[in-house]
Design a protein around this motif. Structure first.
Motif, PDB file in Angstrom:
ATOM      1  N   UNK A 110       0.829  -1.197  -0.172  1.00 45.10           N
ATOM      2  CA  UNK A 110       0.064   0.127  -0.166  1.00 45.10           C
ATOM      3  C   UNK A 110       0.837   1.243  -0.027  1.00 45.10           C
ATOM      4  N   UNK A 111       0.684   2.084  -0.961  1.00 46.31           N
ATOM      5  CA  UNK A 111      -0.662   2.304  -1.858  1.00 46.31           C
ATOM      6  C   UNK A 111      -0.504   1.629  -3.234  1.00 46.31           C
ATOM      7  N   UNK A 112       0.931   1.421  -3.538  1.00 48.42           N
ATOM      8  CA  UNK A 112       1.307   0.933  -4.827  1.00 48.42           C
ATOM      9  C   UNK A 112       0.183   0.106  -5.637  1.00 48.42           C
ATOM     10  N   UNK A 113      -0.018  -1.135  -4.922  1.00 52.27           N
ATOM     11  CA  UNK A 113      -0.758  -2.248  -5.704  1.00 52.27           C
ATOM     12  C   UNK A 113      -2.212  -2.241  -5.404  1.00 52.27           C
ATOM     13  N   UNK A 114      -2.692  -1.161  -4.813  1.00 48.79           N
ATOM     14  CA  UNK A 114      -4.309  -0.755  -4.558  1.00 48.79           C
ATOM     15  C   UNK A 114      -4.717   0.230  -5.548  1.00 48.79           C
ATOM     16  N   UNK A 115      -3.906   0.822  -6.206  1.00 47.73           N
ATOM     17  CA  UNK A 115      -4.503   1.992  -7.075  1.00 47.73           C
ATOM     18  C   UNK A 115      -4.131   1.622  -8.478  1.00 47.73           C
ATOM     19  N   UNK A 116      -5.272   1.688  -9.462  1.00 46.68           N
ATOM     20  CA  UNK A 116      -5.193   1.291 -10.625  1.00 46.68           C
ATOM     21  C   UNK A 116      -4.304   1.995 -11.557  1.00 46.68           C
ATOM     22  N   UNK A 117      -4.048   3.616 -11.062  1.00 48.34           N
ATOM     23  CA  UNK A 117      -3.443   4.077 -11.667  1.00 48.34           C
ATOM     24  C   UNK A 117      -1.815   4.264 -11.559  1.00 48.34           C
ATOM     25  N   UNK A 118      -1.424   3.337 -10.437  1.00 46.93           N
ATOM     26  CA  UNK A 118      -0.085   3.091 -10.578  1.00 46.93           C
ATOM     27  C   UNK A 118       0.827   2.593 -11.728  1.00 46.93           C
ATOM     28  N   UNK A 119       1.799   3.124 -11.960  1.00 49.20           N
ATOM     29  CA  UNK A 119       2.599   2.492 -13.159  1.00 49.20           C
ATOM     30  C   UNK A 119       2.964   1.140 -13.056  1.00 49.20           C
ATOM     31  N   UNK A 121       5.345  -0.090 -13.806  1.00 50.27           N
ATOM     32  CA  UNK A 121       6.862  -0.346 -13.550  1.00 50.27           C
ATOM     33  C   UNK A 121       6.961  -0.283 -12.050  1.00 50.27           C
ATOM     34  N   UNK A 122       6.167   0.734 -11.447  1.00 57.23           N
ATOM     35  CA  UNK A 122       6.120   0.675 -10.079  1.00 57.23           C
ATOM     36  C   UNK A 122       5.632  -0.474  -9.511  1.00 57.23           C
ATOM     37  N   UNK A 123       4.436  -1.033 -10.121  1.00 57.07           N
ATOM     38  CA  UNK A 123       3.784  -2.210  -9.633  1.00 57.07           C
ATOM     39  C   UNK A 123       4.636  -3.556  -9.634  1.00 57.07           C
ATOM     40  N   UNK A 124       5.419  -3.361 -10.912  1.00 57.57           N
ATOM     41  CA  UNK A 124       6.283  -4.643 -10.850  1.00 57.57           C
ATOM     42  C   UNK A 124       7.381  -4.522  -9.946  1.00 57.57           C
ATOM     43  N   UNK A 125       7.957  -3.542  -9.700  1.00 52.18           N
ATOM     44  CA  UNK A 125       8.948  -3.102  -8.610  1.00 52.18           C
ATOM     45  C   UNK A 125       8.533  -3.538  -7.016  1.00 52.18           C
ATOM     46  N   UNK A 126       7.328  -3.116  -6.873  1.00 53.35           N
ATOM     47  CA  UNK A 126       6.717  -3.425  -5.667  1.00 53.35           C
ATOM     48  C   UNK A 126       6.496  -5.057  -5.483  1.00 53.35           C
ATOM     49  N   UNK A 127       5.973  -5.871  -6.420  1.00 53.34           N
ATOM     50  CA  UNK A 127       6.235  -7.058  -6.319  1.00 53.34           C
ATOM     51  C   UNK A 127       7.346  -7.762  -6.386  1.00 53.34           C
ATOM     52  N   UNK A 128       8.326  -7.226  -6.858  1.00 48.12           N
ATOM     53  CA  UNK A 128       9.556  -7.929  -6.766  1.00 48.12           C
ATOM     54  C   UNK A 128      10.177  -7.814  -5.312  1.00 48.12           C
TER      55      UNK A 128
END
Length: 202
Positions: A110-119, A121-128
């Protein structure tokens, strides 16, 4: 006491802890999308930050921040079984894991993976980063049934946050010990009671 919560949100950890300790409390459900309570009141009038959990004590004072509330609730038990005595190695271990869950897991989701507007690249970095933390947890839990050795509020918090992986379609199949720990925590009667109360289990 009164706990303001949203189903499955980080407030679930405090909900679980309250049930584990066995203190009386009321629940008030919050619609986080519209910042209203189930009775239609403005939640922002109650909690200007607009998020859960919020714990209202019997003196009407209101308090936020999940890791702090978990410590407070655990200390309501005279035996302090869910946190350890002040100054003990057990308590240090629980506080260490509470901090880890708060900074490395909670803020990873949070907040990265809950917001559809997250880029993306940011989403993948958070998941990694979360994958690396899951691997670390898997190694720890290969040697211990619970994060700090014995079951504690750190497990309630960790369970709540790691469960978000399922909601976001992030498989945990690569982490068998983490999966086994999730099942162990989920099987606890008071965890089941909290999940049912929030409409998350039959």
């Amino acid at each position: 006491m009164k706990l303001y919560y949203a189903p499955g949100a980080c407030s679930l950890a405090v909900h679980i802890a309250l049930r584990e300790v066995g203190v009386p409390f009321d629940l008030t459900k919050v619609d986080l999308a519209h910042h209203t309570t189930e009775a239609g009141a403005s939640y922002l009038d109650i909690s200007p930050r607009g998020y859960v959990p919020l714990l209202e004590l019997d003196d009407q004072s209101r308090h936020t921040e999940g890791a702090a509330l978990l410590q407070y609730v655990a200390d309501l038990d005279p035996a302090q079984a869910l946190i350890g005595k002040p100054g003990s190695r057990e308590r240090l271990a629980v506080l260490e894991w509470l901090t880890f869950v708060s900074t490395e897991l909670h803020k990873g989701f949070s907040p990265w993976l809950w917001h559809k507007e997250t880029a993306e690249s940011t989403r993948q970095a958070a998941k990694a980063k979360l994958a690396a933390r899951f691997a670390e947890l898997d190694a720890v839990l290969s040697r211990s049934d619970f994060l700090a050795g014995a079951y504690s509020v750190a497990d309630a918090y960790g369970f709540t946050i790691v469960n978000w992986a399922h909601l976001l379609g992030m498989p945990l199949t690569a982490y068998p010990h983490l999966q086994a720990w999730m099942a162990r925590v989920a099987a606890r009667p008071q965890v089941q009671a909290a999940l049912r109360a929030e409409g998350l289990a039959p």
